[in-house]
Write a protein that holds these residues in place. Structure first.
Motif, PDB file in Angstrom:
ATOM      1  N   GLU A  23      -3.041  -2.557  -2.145  1.00 25.52           N
ATOM      2  CA  GLU A  23      -3.308  -3.274  -3.393  1.00 25.52           C
ATOM      3  C   GLU A  23      -3.296  -2.317  -4.583  1.00 25.52           C
ATOM      4  OE1 GLU A  23      -6.122  -6.842  -1.634  1.00 25.52           O
ATOM      5  OE2 GLU A  23      -7.088  -5.052  -2.469  1.00 25.52           O
ATOM      6  N   VAL A  24      -3.933  -1.179  -4.426  1.00 22.61           N
ATOM      7  CA  VAL A  24      -3.977  -0.178  -5.497  1.00 22.61           C
ATOM      8  C   VAL A  24      -2.559   0.297  -5.813  1.00 22.61           C
ATOM      9  CG1 VAL A  24      -4.805   2.123  -6.131  1.00 22.61           C
ATOM     10  CG2 VAL A  24      -6.330   0.523  -4.936  1.00 22.61           C
ATOM     11  N   ASP A  25      -1.783   0.585  -4.783  1.00 28.38           N
ATOM     12  CA  ASP A  25      -0.400   1.025  -4.982  1.00 28.38           C
ATOM     13  C   ASP A  25       0.420  -0.035  -5.701  1.00 28.38           C
ATOM     14  OD1 ASP A  25      -0.960   3.408  -3.726  1.00 28.38           O
ATOM     15  OD2 ASP A  25      -0.052   2.821  -1.806  1.00 28.38           O
ATOM     16  N   HIS A  26       0.226  -1.287  -5.324  1.00 26.86           N
ATOM     17  CA  HIS A  26       1.000  -2.370  -5.939  1.00 26.86           C
ATOM     18  C   HIS A  26       0.677  -2.487  -7.429  1.00 26.86           C
ATOM     19  CE1 HIS A  26       3.714  -5.736  -5.144  1.00 26.86           C
ATOM     20  NE2 HIS A  26       3.072  -6.359  -6.110  1.00 26.86           N
ATOM     21  N   LEU A  57      -6.697  -6.672 -12.437  1.00 32.45           N
ATOM     22  CA  LEU A  57      -6.266  -6.635 -11.037  1.00 32.45           C
ATOM     23  C   LEU A  57      -6.718  -5.339 -10.388  1.00 32.45           C
ATOM     24  CD1 LEU A  57      -2.612  -8.050 -10.949  1.00 32.45           C
ATOM     25  CD2 LEU A  57      -4.759  -9.245 -10.544  1.00 32.45           C
ATOM     26  N   ALA A  58      -6.623  -4.236 -11.120  1.00 34.90           N
ATOM     27  CA  ALA A  58      -7.030  -2.936 -10.575  1.00 34.90           C
ATOM     28  C   ALA A  58      -8.513  -2.934 -10.213  1.00 34.90           C
ATOM     29  CB  ALA A  58      -6.725  -1.827 -11.574  1.00 34.90           C
ATOM     30  N   GLU A  59      -9.309  -3.669 -10.978  1.00 37.36           N
ATOM     31  CA  GLU A  59     -10.750  -3.732 -10.702  1.00 37.36           C
ATOM     32  C   GLU A  59     -11.063  -4.398  -9.367  1.00 37.36           C
ATOM     33  OE1 GLU A  59     -12.543  -5.736 -14.009  1.00 37.36           O
ATOM     34  OE2 GLU A  59     -11.990  -4.144 -15.428  1.00 37.36           O
ATOM     35  N   VAL A  60     -10.242  -5.347  -8.950  1.00 33.21           N
ATOM     36  CA  VAL A  60     -10.502  -6.064  -7.695  1.00 33.21           C
ATOM     37  C   VAL A  60      -9.681  -5.525  -6.530  1.00 33.21           C
ATOM     38  CG1 VAL A  60     -11.202  -8.170  -8.888  1.00 33.21           C
ATOM     39  CG2 VAL A  60      -8.830  -7.918  -8.127  1.00 33.21           C
ATOM     40  N   ALA A  61      -8.777  -4.587  -6.816  1.00 34.99           N
ATOM     41  CA  ALA A  61      -7.955  -4.003  -5.752  1.00 34.99           C
ATOM     42  C   ALA A  61      -8.814  -3.051  -4.931  1.00 34.99           C
ATOM     43  CB  ALA A  61      -6.764  -3.263  -6.357  1.00 34.99           C
ATOM     44  N   GLN A  96       4.438  -8.813   1.293  1.00 36.87           N
ATOM     45  CA  GLN A  96       3.173  -9.009   2.014  1.00 36.87           C
ATOM     46  C   GLN A  96       2.157  -9.833   1.208  1.00 36.87           C
ATOM     47  OE1 GLN A  96       2.958  -7.972   5.177  1.00 36.87           O
ATOM     48  NE2 GLN A  96       5.062  -7.252   4.931  1.00 36.87           N
ATOM     49  N   ASP A  97       2.589 -10.462   0.128  1.00 33.53           N
ATOM     50  CA  ASP A  97       1.728 -11.304  -0.717  1.00 33.53           C
ATOM     51  C   ASP A  97       0.560 -10.551  -1.354  1.00 33.53           C
ATOM     52  OD1 ASP A  97       3.394 -13.374  -0.034  1.00 33.53           O
ATOM     53  OD2 ASP A  97       2.021 -14.273   1.397  1.00 33.53           O
ATOM     54  N   VAL A  98       0.726  -9.267  -1.592  1.00 34.57           N
ATOM     55  CA  VAL A  98      -0.343  -8.470  -2.190  1.00 34.57           C
ATOM     56  C   VAL A  98      -0.682  -8.988  -3.585  1.00 34.57           C
ATOM     57  CG1 VAL A  98      -0.982  -6.152  -3.001  1.00 34.57           C
ATOM     58  CG2 VAL A  98       0.233  -6.436  -0.831  1.00 34.57           C
ATOM     59  N   LEU A  99       0.340  -9.209  -4.402  1.00 33.20           N
ATOM     60  CA  LEU A  99       0.096  -9.697  -5.759  1.00 33.20           C
ATOM     61  C   LEU A  99      -0.562 -11.068  -5.738  1.00 33.20           C
ATOM     62  CD1 LEU A  99       0.283  -9.439  -8.800  1.00 33.20           C
ATOM     63  CD2 LEU A  99       2.636 -10.275  -8.669  1.00 33.20           C
ATOM     64  N   LEU A 100      -0.087 -11.936  -4.881  1.00 30.46           N
ATOM     65  CA  LEU A 100      -0.689 -13.271  -4.800  1.00 30.46           C
ATOM     66  C   LEU A 100      -2.160 -13.206  -4.434  1.00 30.46           C
ATOM     67  CD1 LEU A 100       2.039 -15.487  -3.108  1.00 30.46           C
ATOM     68  CD2 LEU A 100       1.170 -15.627  -5.434  1.00 30.46           C
ATOM     69  N   ASP A 101      -2.510 -12.350  -3.487  1.00 37.71           N
ATOM     70  CA  ASP A 101      -3.914 -12.215  -3.092  1.00 37.71           C
ATOM     71  C   ASP A 101      -4.768 -11.702  -4.245  1.00 37.71           C
ATOM     72  OD1 ASP A 101      -3.303 -13.132  -0.561  1.00 37.71           O
ATOM     73  OD2 ASP A 101      -3.183 -11.128   0.326  1.00 37.71           O
ATOM     74  N   LEU A 102      -4.253 -10.728  -4.986  1.00 41.28           N
ATOM     75  CA  LEU A 102      -4.990 -10.206  -6.142  1.00 41.28           C
ATOM     76  C   LEU A 102      -5.148 -11.281  -7.221  1.00 41.28           C
ATOM     77  CD1 LEU A 102      -3.328  -6.685  -6.425  1.00 41.28           C
ATOM     78  CD2 LEU A 102      -5.725  -7.141  -5.855  1.00 41.28           C
ATOM     79  N   LEU A 103      -4.085 -12.024  -7.462  1.00 42.13           N
ATOM     80  CA  LEU A 103      -4.146 -13.079  -8.486  1.00 42.13           C
ATOM     81  C   LEU A 103      -5.173 -14.141  -8.138  1.00 42.13           C
ATOM     82  CD1 LEU A 103      -0.353 -13.525  -9.314  1.00 42.13           C
ATOM     83  CD2 LEU A 103      -2.103 -12.440 -10.727  1.00 42.13           C
ATOM     84  N   LYS A 104      -5.284 -14.475  -6.864  1.00 38.75           N
ATOM     85  CA  LYS A 104      -6.280 -15.472  -6.440  1.00 38.75           C
ATOM     86  C   LYS A 104      -7.692 -15.017  -6.776  1.00 38.75           C
ATOM     87  CE  LYS A 104      -3.523 -17.302  -2.656  1.00 38.75           C
ATOM     88  NZ  LYS A 104      -3.353 -17.339  -1.196  1.00 38.75           N
ATOM     89  N   ARG A 105      -7.945 -13.718  -6.708  1.00 39.07           N
ATOM     90  CA  ARG A 105      -9.285 -13.184  -6.962  1.00 39.07           C
ATOM     91  C   ARG A 105      -9.662 -13.179  -8.444  1.00 39.07           C
ATOM     92  NH1 ARG A 105      -8.899  -7.810  -3.662  1.00 39.07           N
ATOM     93  NH2 ARG A 105      -7.378  -8.666  -2.235  1.00 39.07           N
ATOM     94  N   VAL A 106      -8.669 -13.096  -9.323  1.00 35.11           N
ATOM     95  CA  VAL A 106      -8.989 -13.035 -10.760  1.00 35.11           C
ATOM     96  C   VAL A 106      -8.700 -14.336 -11.498  1.00 35.11           C
ATOM     97  CG1 VAL A 106      -8.648 -10.548 -10.884  1.00 35.11           C
ATOM     98  CG2 VAL A 106      -6.739 -12.061 -11.409  1.00 35.11           C
TER      99      VAL A 106
END
Length: 113
Positions: free
Chosen positions: A86-89, A77-81, A32-42
Motif C-alpha cells: 500500500e505504501v509503495d502504491h 491515502l498515505a495515512e491509512v496505508a 491486486q486492488d490496492v488502490l481500491l482498498d485504500l479508497l474504501k478506507r477514506v
C-alpha cells in the motif's frame, strides 16, 4: 478489478468538432486492488472529494491543473496505508501526479475494469 492510474499526454489539439488526442506515457497498474482498498478506507470522510469520484467500473479524468488537490488527497491515502504494498502504491501514484503537474498538456485517468 483494480483501478489503474494512467498518465496521458496530449499529442494534438482538437480542431472544430475534433477532441484533442492523447497518448498514454506511464501507468500505475492496480492488479491486486490496492488502490481500491485504500479508497474504501477514506471514502466519504470529506477529505478526498476528488478520489471519492473514482469509479471501479468507469473512468475519472483529472487535468494537470488539479494535481495539487490530488497530491493533497494522496496524503490521506498515505495515512491509512499500512502494508508495504500500500505504501509503495501511494508513492508510485504521488510520483505520477508530480510528473503530470509538470506539464500543462497532461492528465491522469483513473481507469476501472
Amino acid at each position: 478489478m483494480g483501478v489503474d492510474a494512467v498518465l496521458y499526454r496530449q499529442i494534438s489539439a482538437g480542431t472544430g468538432r475534433r477532441r484533442p488526442a492523447y497518448v498514454s506515457i506511464e501507468v500505475v497498474a492496480d492488479p491486486q486492488d490496492v488502490l481500491l482498498d485504500l479508497l474504501k478506507r477514506v471514502r466519504g470522510g470529506g477529505r478526498t472529494p476528488l478520489l471519492d469520484r473514482v469509479d471501479p467500473l468507469g473512468e475519472l479524468t483529472v487535468g494537470a491543473e488539479r494535481m495539487p488537490q490530488l497530491l493533497a488527497e494522496l496524503r490521506c491515502l498515505a495515512e491509512v496505508a499500512g502494508a508495504p504494498a500500500e505504501v509503495d502504491h501511494v508513492h508510485l501514484l504521488a510520483r505520477l501526479v508530480r510528473r503530470c503537474a509538470e506539464r500543462r498538456d497532461a492528465e491522469i485517468r483513473f481507469e476501472g475494469d
